[in-house]
Design a protein around this motif. Structure first.
Motif, PDB file in Angstrom:
ATOM      1  N   GLN A  13       0.856  -1.413   0.102  1.00 52.57           N
ATOM      2  CA  GLN A  13      -0.060   0.299  -0.064  1.00 52.57           C
ATOM      3  C   GLN A  13       0.652   1.340  -0.293  1.00 52.57           C
ATOM      4  N   THR A  14       0.322   1.887  -0.550  1.00 56.16           N
ATOM      5  CA  THR A  14       0.819   3.888  -0.228  1.00 56.16           C
ATOM      6  C   THR A  14       1.560   4.024   1.663  1.00 56.16           C
ATOM      7  N   GLY A  15       2.891   4.366   1.437  1.00 53.91           N
ATOM      8  CA  GLY A  15       3.893   4.553   2.459  1.00 53.91           C
ATOM      9  C   GLY A  15       4.182   3.694   2.881  1.00 53.91           C
ATOM     10  N   GLY A  16       4.120   2.034   2.139  1.00 55.34           N
ATOM     11  CA  GLY A  16       4.705   1.440   2.406  1.00 55.34           C
ATOM     12  C   GLY A  16       5.793   1.070   2.038  1.00 55.34           C
ATOM     13  N   SER A  17       6.033   0.219   2.799  1.00 59.29           N
ATOM     14  CA  SER A  17       8.361  -0.198   2.292  1.00 59.29           C
ATOM     15  C   SER A  17       8.133  -1.303   1.995  1.00 59.29           C
ATOM     16  N   LEU A  18       8.841  -2.133   0.874  1.00 56.44           N
ATOM     17  CA  LEU A  18       9.889  -3.353   0.265  1.00 56.44           C
ATOM     18  C   LEU A  18      11.246  -3.300   0.708  1.00 56.44           C
ATOM     19  N   ARG A  19      11.906  -3.838   0.277  1.00 60.90           N
ATOM     20  CA  ARG A  19      12.937  -4.419   0.358  1.00 60.90           C
ATOM     21  C   ARG A  19      14.197  -5.444  -0.776  1.00 60.90           C
ATOM     22  N   LEU A  20      14.047  -3.817  -1.801  1.00 63.63           N
ATOM     23  CA  LEU A  20      14.774  -5.335  -2.925  1.00 63.63           C
ATOM     24  C   LEU A  20      15.857  -5.670  -3.168  1.00 63.63           C
ATOM     25  N   SER A  21      16.969  -6.866  -3.336  1.00 61.82           N
ATOM     26  CA  SER A  21      17.944  -7.467  -3.254  1.00 61.82           C
ATOM     27  C   SER A  21      17.908  -8.475  -4.547  1.00 61.82           C
ATOM     28  N   CYS A  22      19.550  -8.430  -5.128  1.00 57.82           N
ATOM     29  CA  CYS A  22      19.890  -8.636  -6.136  1.00 57.82           C
ATOM     30  C   CYS A  22      21.077 -10.004  -6.110  1.00 57.82           C
ATOM     31  N   ALA A  23      20.895 -10.853  -6.200  1.00 60.90           N
ATOM     32  CA  ALA A  23      22.160 -11.813  -5.990  1.00 60.90           C
ATOM     33  C   ALA A  23      22.495 -12.596  -6.753  1.00 60.90           C
ATOM     34  N   ALA A  24      24.017 -11.674  -6.996  1.00 60.46           N
ATOM     35  CA  ALA A  24      24.737 -11.767  -8.187  1.00 60.46           C
ATOM     36  C   ALA A  24      25.659 -13.015  -8.145  1.00 60.46           C
ATOM     37  N   SER A  25      26.042 -13.926  -8.755  1.00 59.43           N
ATOM     38  CA  SER A  25      27.005 -14.804  -9.591  1.00 59.43           C
ATOM     39  C   SER A  25      28.220 -14.589  -9.764  1.00 59.43           C
ATOM     40  N   GLY A  26      29.389 -15.575 -10.011  1.00 55.74           N
ATOM     41  CA  GLY A  26      30.630 -14.926 -10.688  1.00 55.74           C
ATOM     42  C   GLY A  26      31.338 -14.798  -9.987  1.00 55.74           C
ATOM     43  N   ARG A  27      32.836 -14.423  -9.836  1.00 51.62           N
ATOM     44  CA  ARG A  27      33.932 -13.912  -8.571  1.00 51.62           C
ATOM     45  C   ARG A  27      34.258 -12.902  -8.719  1.00 51.62           C
ATOM     46  N   THR A  28      33.507 -12.084  -9.678  1.00 50.26           N
ATOM     47  CA  THR A  28      34.054 -10.848  -9.614  1.00 50.26           C
ATOM     48  C   THR A  28      32.833  -9.793  -9.004  1.00 50.26           C
ATOM     49  N   PHE A  29      32.237  -9.464  -8.126  1.00 50.90           N
ATOM     50  CA  PHE A  29      30.699  -9.170  -7.839  1.00 50.90           C
ATOM     51  C   PHE A  29      32.021  -7.747  -7.736  1.00 50.90           C
ATOM     52  N   ARG A  30      32.462  -7.662  -6.895  1.00 50.56           N
ATOM     53  CA  ARG A  30      33.402  -6.517  -5.941  1.00 50.56           C
ATOM     54  C   ARG A  30      33.916  -6.091  -7.299  1.00 50.56           C
ATOM     55  N   HIS A  31      33.953  -5.998  -8.580  1.00 52.65           N
ATOM     56  CA  HIS A  31      34.485  -5.214  -9.883  1.00 52.65           C
ATOM     57  C   HIS A  31      33.961  -4.615 -10.576  1.00 52.65           C
ATOM     58  N   TYR A  32      32.492  -4.824 -10.091  1.00 50.89           N
ATOM     59  CA  TYR A  32      31.471  -4.398 -11.009  1.00 50.89           C
ATOM     60  C   TYR A  32      31.011  -3.281 -10.292  1.00 50.89           C
ATOM     61  N   GLU A  33      30.372  -1.926 -10.786  1.00 53.07           N
ATOM     62  CA  GLU A  33      29.529  -0.601 -10.276  1.00 53.07           C
ATOM     63  C   GLU A  33      28.141  -1.301 -11.146  1.00 53.07           C
ATOM     64  N   MET A  34      27.506  -0.731  -9.927  1.00 55.25           N
ATOM     65  CA  MET A  34      25.784  -1.354  -9.589  1.00 55.25           C
ATOM     66  C   MET A  34      24.827  -0.489  -9.894  1.00 55.25           C
TER      67      MET A  34
END
Length: 123
Positions: A13-34
């Motif tokens: 509903q209006t005013g509510g909250s959600l938390r989206l998550s994005c899970a990544a595969s691969g060993r170089t995640f820390r090298h990517y801007e998201m």
């Protein structure tokens, strides 16, 4: 190669909250801007938020500034979008993106994209 999987969307509903998550595969995640983008029916994909590799730099669209917060956990290869104070105009499919390669992180010029997660805000 990076695969991205979003989760956390839903109906709120209006005013509510959600938390989206994005899970990544691969060993170089820390090298990517998201980035997070969204696309409403009949509209172009639009920028929502960006986070640098270390997480020290973040950008937000004016329409979500002060309501949304982007964060990342490089150890667990995830990027999240905490969305508070949701409005009906936030209704869209939200996409996670990795490896910005354009002239601005606010444009959808990223190499890798998730399949999207639907967010619907009822009035």
């Amino acid at each position: 190669q990076v695969q991205l999987v979003e989760s956390g969307g839903g109906l709120v509903q209006t005013g509510g909250s959600l938390r989206l998550s994005c899970a990544a595969s691969g060993r170089t995640f820390r090298h990517y801007e998201m980035g997070w983008f969204r696309q409403a029916p009949g509209k172009e994909r639009e920028f929502v938020s960006f986070i640098s590799m270390s997480g020290s730099t973040t950008y937000y669209a004016d329409s979500v500034k002060g309501r949304f917060t982007i964060s990342r956990d490089n150890a667990n290869k995830t990027v999240s979008l905490q969305m508070n104070g949701l409005k009906p105009e936030d209704t869209a499919v939200y996409y996670c993106a990795a490896e910005w390669r354009g002239t601005s992180p606010r444009t959808p010029e990223y190499t890798y994209w998730g399949q999207g997660t639907q967010v619907t805000v009822s009035s």
